[in-house]
Structure formats: structure tokens, C-alpha cells
Motif scaffolding. Structure first.
Motif, mmCIF file in Angstrom:
data_model
loop_
_atom_site.group_PDB
_atom_site.id
_atom_site.type_symbol
_atom_site.label_atom_id
_atom_site.label_comp_id
_atom_site.label_asym_id
_atom_site.label_seq_id
_atom_site.Cartn_x
_atom_site.Cartn_y
_atom_site.Cartn_z
ATOM 1 N N LYS A 103 46.690 72.488 15.500
ATOM 2 C CA LYS A 103 46.582 72.884 16.911
ATOM 3 C C LYS A 103 47.129 71.802 17.832
ATOM 4 C CE LYS A 103 42.139 73.508 16.563
ATOM 5 N NZ LYS A 103 41.979 73.531 15.097
ATOM 6 N N THR A 104 46.675 70.576 17.604
ATOM 7 C CA THR A 104 47.079 69.495 18.498
ATOM 8 C C THR A 104 48.572 69.203 18.348
ATOM 9 O OG1 THR A 104 44.844 68.613 18.429
ATOM 10 C CG2 THR A 104 46.571 67.121 19.176
ATOM 11 N N THR A 105 49.032 69.181 17.100
ATOM 12 C CA THR A 105 50.459 69.011 16.826
ATOM 13 C C THR A 105 51.264 70.085 17.565
ATOM 14 O OG1 THR A 105 49.888 68.178 14.634
ATOM 15 C CG2 THR A 105 52.163 68.896 14.963
ATOM 16 N N PHE A 119 40.803 69.802 25.118
ATOM 17 C CA PHE A 119 39.424 70.297 25.186
ATOM 18 C C PHE A 119 38.554 69.719 24.068
ATOM 19 C CE2 PHE A 119 38.850 73.710 28.356
ATOM 20 C CZ PHE A 119 40.136 73.797 28.854
ATOM 21 N N ASP A 120 39.143 68.884 23.228
ATOM 22 C CA ASP A 120 38.390 68.383 22.074
ATOM 23 C C ASP A 120 37.574 67.159 22.476
ATOM 24 O OD1 ASP A 120 37.431 68.221 19.542
ATOM 25 O OD2 ASP A 120 39.393 68.169 18.561
ATOM 26 N N VAL A 121 36.536 67.414 23.284
ATOM 27 C CA VAL A 121 35.702 66.331 23.799
ATOM 28 C C VAL A 121 35.019 65.623 22.623
ATOM 29 C CG1 VAL A 121 33.678 65.798 25.195
ATOM 30 C CG2 VAL A 121 35.328 67.490 25.984
ATOM 31 N N ARG A 136 39.366 63.490 20.957
ATOM 32 C CA ARG A 136 40.478 62.989 21.765
ATOM 33 C C ARG A 136 41.646 62.517 20.913
ATOM 34 N NH1 ARG A 136 40.061 57.801 25.678
ATOM 35 N NH2 ARG A 136 42.055 57.194 24.844
ATOM 36 N N ASN A 137 42.505 63.431 20.468
ATOM 37 C CA ASN A 137 43.698 62.898 19.826
ATOM 38 C C ASN A 137 45.008 63.455 20.348
ATOM 39 O OD1 ASN A 137 43.506 65.330 18.443
ATOM 40 N ND2 ASN A 137 42.320 64.366 16.816
ATOM 41 N N LEU A 138 44.931 64.333 21.351
ATOM 42 C CA LEU A 138 46.173 64.805 21.968
ATOM 43 C C LEU A 138 46.948 63.638 22.596
ATOM 44 C CD1 LEU A 138 47.915 67.269 22.796
ATOM 45 C CD2 LEU A 138 46.558 67.404 24.885
ATOM 46 N N CYS A 159 46.129 74.634 26.754
ATOM 47 C CA CYS A 159 44.779 74.181 26.432
ATOM 48 C C CYS A 159 44.665 73.961 24.928
ATOM 49 C CB CYS A 159 43.752 75.212 26.881
ATOM 50 S SG CYS A 159 43.889 75.631 28.630
ATOM 51 N N ASP A 160 44.528 72.697 24.519
ATOM 52 C CA ASP A 160 44.395 72.361 23.097
ATOM 53 C C ASP A 160 42.919 72.484 22.715
ATOM 54 O OD1 ASP A 160 44.660 71.390 20.530
ATOM 55 O OD2 ASP A 160 44.776 69.286 21.144
ATOM 56 N N SER A 161 42.621 73.521 21.920
ATOM 57 C CA SER A 161 41.227 73.839 21.610
ATOM 58 C C SER A 161 40.688 72.993 20.470
ATOM 59 C CB SER A 161 41.134 75.317 21.221
ATOM 60 O OG SER A 161 39.829 75.633 20.799
HETATM 61 MG MG LIG Z 1 43.118 68.951 17.384
#
Ligand SMILES: [Mg+2]
Ligand SMILES: Nc1ncnc2c1ncn2[C@@H]1O[C@H](COP(=O)(O)OP(=O)(O)O)[C@@H](O)[C@H]1O
Lengths: 271, 242
Positions: free
Chosen positions: A16-18, A39-41, A44-46, A118-120
């Protein structure tokens, strides 16, 4: 009007983030003002993948809580015009993402951006729900394996029933499938599901197939979205996907096993 | 009306007309010795042919002038061969009297049976009329894993794929005009005549009125992946090609 696109899956570690980073970057490269929202509270890797982790001062939760303005929190990409990142908080609780707070931030972003990506986070809990709640479109990231397909299917059910559009009886979220980490060789051997199998089970529009590629790991270690590696198969596949997202009709590539030439067979080829 | 009166009207039972398959022994001659031999021969041919088999003794075809019949003796004889008399069918005065003495019900002579079954429901208290038309629930979008759809009081019609992990429930029939990969339970309130229809059977579970088959069995079906209908015969789920 901005387009709110959620990149989601249900399952973690599928890309997802990639994909958020690659697609957001691709849209900005094509001249569309784009913001990537993490959104990955807690994880955090975005910002890591985007290579801006050292410039994070304020984050998404700070903005929701009124501790910072949006302008203070938005991180401008150094390489590409029109590209911004809103980082997730590493220290806060997931419940900091309230519907009201997220709604306000999305609304404000909609005023200045063309695309809000939005990165879920993984799962179907609060964070994932908030990432998709305000979406107009969804990119459902799926790996060609049974458990990932199941989770995506489940997420599609939530998109159709638990989003703002569903609750208001508006036109449903436009759903698209992004099949990632695709390995044609393993598909041929029957170790992975083929693109037809996944398409048949999920029955949604196919945005793209991203091959399993060394280039992804290399790019993320360097903090460069893989779409900027124009030589790589994954970079090209993401590029095609962005074109399709913008309405272009581009044929799918990287679906079949590459026939290795004699030299490649003798000396081994790059992936 | 007082509270007690209202309670009195609350039915504690229901009368139901029913067609029972029951063995009728029609006696052609008043000859218990030969009857004994012939029944014994029948049982010898197929041991266990009669075992506590409910029986109606038909005496109405006995030719007149064969003399009076020992009903108690006849019943004992039958019982010895595994036949248990529930009632007699008779028209002769003396046979009816003999049955009354044994507290045995007497059915009217052959040919009048249909009337009994018609009479039974008419004797039941009148129920308020059920609505004749119950609209079906129609779903046009895919039903995904984790979702459950219930058609209360009627049929469920689905025009999109049903994913693994999804569950369809209906008091009536279930129709799926697409692949069915989830669970489908028809007749959930006990309607044994409910059916399931689907265009591509790849279900995790199929159930009608609580009688079910799970994926492990369904996958062995020759009709796995095919268009099928599913119905209940007795307590066996029947899967047949559409
Ligand atoms: Mg991710
Ligand atoms: N196409 C791909 N080829 C090879 N590795 C990939 C690919 N896509 C993602 N990965 C790797 O998979 C892991 C998880 O990716 P990530 O984008 O963080 O997933 P998610 O956000 O869904 O948890 C990372 O290590 C990433 O480098």
C-alpha cells in the motif's frame, strides 16, 4: 474538485505504502497537484519511502488537534513540483483520527489539491476506516495469494457499506484493483494466483499489475518512490497504472514469464 | 373480555391434515389359519419386512356370509407378524361393535378417505389470513466476505457474485445469478420446500431448513462450479443441474 483516493487492502505488507508513494508521485509528475496523507498512525513509513522523514515537524494528528496549521504540517517534495506529504504521528494513538477531525483536514486539502491520496493502515479498524471513509475512489492493493484476496474482498464490502458515499446514498466509491508483487513464474508453477483468478474473484476493474521486483526494495531504502526508477519493471508498471488512473487506455505488461536470452541464461540476468 | 378469557383463546394446539403412507391389510376371507400361514411366508421371504408396522385392518371387503370375525384374535395374529393395528375399516355392524369394545377407531369404508382429510383442516380454528404476496429482496451489487444478507419472510435474489466469507439467509428461496462462493441458507425458519438456485456453485455451505452440506462435501460434488438447484428430499440435500 479534488479527488480523494484511498489506497487500501485489509492485509498488511502487500504494498500500500509503496503504491501510494509511486502513484502520488506519478500524478504530480504529470502536473497534478497531489498530497500524500499517511493514515498509519504509530508506524509512519510513507515519509521514509518518500525520503522526507528528516523534515517532519508537525503531523496529521497535530493538525487534527489544532496544534499546527495544515501549511505548517505539509512537507513539500524536493524533487517534484506539486507533490506534498502529510506525515502520520509516531507517538499518538490510532483513535486520534476522529471522523470530524479527518473530515475537516480532507475538506481543507480538497480546496488546494487535485488529488488527495490516503495511504491506509492494514486491518479494518479505526485508522483504515477513516482512510477510506471520505474516498471517491479506492485502489485495492492485493497480492496474488488467497489470504490477501480474501482481505481485499472484505475491504470491498466495507467500501460499499461503511463509507460516507454509502451512508449518504451517493454514487458508490469507484473501486480498482492493483495486483502487486506479481511473479509470473510462480503463477505458472501454480504457487500463486494468476491475474485472471484474482480478477474473477474480486470482479472489479484492473488498474494495474506490478511485478515482484528488486527495484522496489532498492528504491525504498534510498527514499525514492520506485516510479522514478524509469528503467525498472515496477517503475514502468506503476507509470502505466497512473496513466490508466487518468483515463488512458494502456495495455497491461509484465504478466508473462520473460524468456531469458542465451547470454542472460549463461550469466544470470538482473531482475 | 377479561384477561382470563383472552388466555383461554390462546391456542395450545394446532390441528393438521396429513397424508400418511400406511399399510392397509385388506382381508379377502375370514380364514385366520390361512392368513397366519401366508403372513408367515411373506415374512420368511423378507425378514424384517414388517417390524412394528402401523396397520389399518380393512374388513369392508369381506364377502357377506363368511361368518363373524374374532377381531381381538386377528389383531394378535397380525401383531405376531410385526403389524400393529391402529384402526379398522369396516361397514358391518358387528365389526364396528367389536372395535368399539376394544376402543379401536373405525374408519369409514374405502373410497371415503379423501373426505376425512378435507374435513380435518376445516375443523381447525380459523387463522388470520397470511398476506399472499411477500416481496423478494433483490441485491444487485457484489456481496463481499464478512457481509450478511437476510431476506425475512421471502426470497432472496442476488444478481452479483457472492464472495467466500459472505452469508445469504432467506426464509424462502435463494437465487444467485452469478458465482456463489459464500454460504447460502434457505428456509431458515424451517421451510423444507425452499430451494437454492445458483449459476456457479462454489459454496462454502448450502443449507435448507437446517439440513446442510459444507465445502468439504460440496467440492466432491460432480456439479461443483456448475449451475445447480438445491432442494430437500426427506432430510437429504439434493443437488441437481439447472
Ligand atoms: Mg503501509
Ligand atoms: N512489487 C514489489 N516487489 C518487491 N517487493 C515489494 C513490492 N511491493 C512492495 N514490496 C515490499 O513489501 C514490503 C511491504 O510494502 P509496503 O508498501 O510497506 O506495504 P503496506 O503499506 O501494504 O504494509 C516492503 O518491504 C516493500 O519493499
Amino acid at each position: 474538485m479534488a479527488k480523494i483516493i484511498v489506497v487500501t487492502s485489509g492485509k498488511g505488507g502487500v504494498g500500500k505504502t509503496t503504491s501510494s508513494a509511486a502513484i502520488g508521485t506519478g500524478l504530480a509528475l504529470r502536473g497534478h497537484k497531489t498530497v500524500l496523507v499517511d493514515f498509519d498512525v504509530g508506524l509512519r513509513n510513507l515519509d521514509l519511502i518518500m525520503g522526507c522523514e528528516r523534515r517532519v515537524v508537525y503531523d496529521f494528528v497535530n493538525v487534527i488537534n489544532g496544534e499546527a496549521t495544515l501549511n505548517q504540517a505539509l512537507i513539500k517534495d524536493k524533487r517534484i513540483e506539486n507533490l506534498f506529504v502529510l506525515a502520520a504521528s509516531q507517538t499518538r494513538d490510532k483513535d486520534a483520527l476522529t471522523k470530524e477531525g479527518v473530515g475537516k483536514v480532507i475538506e481543507e486539502l480538497s480546496k488546494t489539491f487535485e488529488y488527495v491520496i490516503c495511504d491506509s493502515p492494514a486491518g479494518i479498524e479505526q485508522g483504515a476506516h477513516m482512510a477510506m471513509y471520505f474516498a471517491d475512489e479506492a485502489i485495492v492493493v492485493t497480492n496474488p495469494e488467497v489470504s490477501s484476496v480474501r482481505d481485499s474482498d472484505r475491504m470491498l464490502g466495507l467500501l460499499a457499506s461503511k463509507s460516507r458515499r454509502a451512508e449518504n446514498g451517493e454514487e458508490p466509491i469507484k473501486e480498482r484493483l492493483l495486483l502487486t508483487r506479481y511473479n509470473p513464474e510462480r503463477v505458472t508453477k501454480g504457487e500463486m494466483l494468476g491475474v485472471e483468478d484474482v480478477g474473477e474473484i474480486l470482479a472489479i476493474n484492473l488498474l494495474g499489475v506490478i511485478p515482484e521486483s528488486q527495484a522496489v526494495l532498492k528504491a525504498s531504502n534510498q527514499g525514492i518512490p520506485v516510479i522514478l526508477d524509469e528503467e525498472s519493471d515496477a517503475g514502468q508498471a506503476y507509470s502505466d497504472a497512473v496513466d490508466r488512473l487518468l483515463g488512458k487506455d494502456v495495455p497491461h505488461r509484465f504478466l508473462d514469464v520473460q524468456k531469458k536470452g542465451l547470454l542472460q541464461r549463461l550469466f544470470g540476468g538482473k531482475e | 373480555m377479561s384477561q382470563a378469557d383472552l388466555l383461554d383463546q390462546d391456542p395450545v394446539f394446532q390441528l393438521k391434515g396429513s397424508m400418511l403412507a400406511i399399510t392397509v391389510l385388506e382381508l379377502a376371507h375370514n380364514d385366520l389359519t390361512r392368513l397366519d400361514q401366508q403372513l408367515a411366508a411373506k415374512v420368511a421371504q423378507a425378514p424384517g419386512f414388517f417390524s412394528n408396522t402401523p396397520l389399518v385392518l380393512a374388513l369392508d371387503k369381506l364377502p357377506s356370509g363368511e361368518g363373524s370375525l374374532e377381531l381381538a384374535e386377528l389383531m394378535t395374529l397380525c401383531r405376531n407378524h410385526g403389524l400393529r393395528t391402529l384402526a379398522i375399516r369396516a361397514n358391518r355392524e358387528e365389526d364396528i361393535a367389536a372395535a368399539a369394545a376394544l376402543d379401536l377407531p373405525v374408519l369409514p369404508p374405502s373410497g371415503a378417505r379423501e373426505r376425512i382429510i378435507e374435513l380435518a383442516p376445516a375443523a381447525a380454528p380459523e387463522k388470520p389470513k397470511e398476506p399472499e404476496f411477500r416481496p423478494s429482496r433483490v441485491i444487485t451489487t457484489p456481496i463481499r466476505g464478512g457481509q450478511q444478507i437476510y431476506a425475512a419472510g421471502g426470497d432472496l435474489i442476488v444478481l452479483a457474485p457472492v464472495s467466500a466469507g459472505a452469508e445469504l439467509l432467506a426464509d424462502g428461496n435463494i437465487h444467485v445469478y452469478a458465482p456463489l462462493r459464500g454460504r447460502a441458507l434457505a428456509g431458515v425458519k424451517g421451510n423444507v420446500s425452499a430451494r437454492i438456485f445458483c449459476q456457479q456453485m462454489g459454496a462454502e455451505l448450502l443449507s435448507i431448513a437446517g439440513h446442510y452440506k459444507v465445502a468439504e462435501d460440496l467440492r466432491r460434488e460432480p456439479l461443483w462450479g456448475e449451475p445447480v438447484q438445491v432442494g430437500l428430499t426427506g432430510d437429504v440435500l439434493n443437488i441437481t443441474r439447472l
